[in-house]
Write a protein that holds these residues in place. Structure first.
Motif: not given
Length: 192
Positions: A39-53
């Protein structure tokens, strides 16, 4: 293949690869004895990086395009799905709250553009992740919201790969793709 189409292919490749990494993490999540790691990986990478980008680098450019509102056959199909099964309502079942948007996301809501659909999905995923991360560890294993999280991510990726990337292909100019890549590539990280 033209230089511009090569750069567009690189952008697509990066996005699809990041979707794939998210999918691997989701598979691990459903069988994990410690789901907070995934869940932390998803938040950091899928949300805060990928979706933010996507929001900051691509959505902001697309928002200025009049042709964005024209849609297309794939997008209409996905719009119908969105109306029938809105992510905000699915997530509210588990979070018991309406979606909360970040400040940088407000511009997309105010403009009433088709970007509201993927934006709602982004926010629904982020809100569901936040809710799951706030739960005690022992309440997470086999939690039904984990299946919803996986379903929402898979649907979102399918829409992006079948519709959103087509929109990018038809609307983004070569210099805009260059700008996106120059900012996205340094943030690209591959999960081992």
């Amino acid at each position: 293949m033209s230089k511009n189409s090569t750069k567009l292919e690189l952008l697509k490749e990066i996005m699809v690869r990041e979707h794939g990494l998210t999918n691997v993490c989701l598979e691990e999540l459903l069988s994990s004895k410690n789901p907070k790691v995934q869940l932390n990986w998803l938040k950091q990478n899928a949300v805060l990086k990928h979706q933010y980008n996507e929001e900051k680098l691509i959505f902001t450019k697309l928002l200025k395009k009049e042709r964005l509102k024209e849609g297309g056959p794939f997008c209409v199909l996905f719009f119908d799905e969105h109306v029938i099964s809105p992510p905000a309502q699915l997530v509210k079942k588990y979070t018991t709250k309406d979606l909360t948007y970040c400040e940088h996301q407000d511009v997309f809501k105010k403009d009433r553009s088709p970007l509201e659909i993927p934006l709602e999905e982004h926010v629904a995923l982020e809100n569901l992740l936040q809710s799951l991360l706030a739960k005690p560890d022992e309440n997470l294993i086999d939690h039904p919201a984990l299946v919803l999280l996986e379903t929402l991510f898979h649907r979102h990726h399918e829409k992006e790969e079948k519709c959103f990337l087509k929109i990018c292909e038809s609307l983004l100019l070569p210099h805009e793709i260059d700008e996106i890549l120059s900012l996205w590539i340094p943030m690209t990280e591959y999960r081992s």
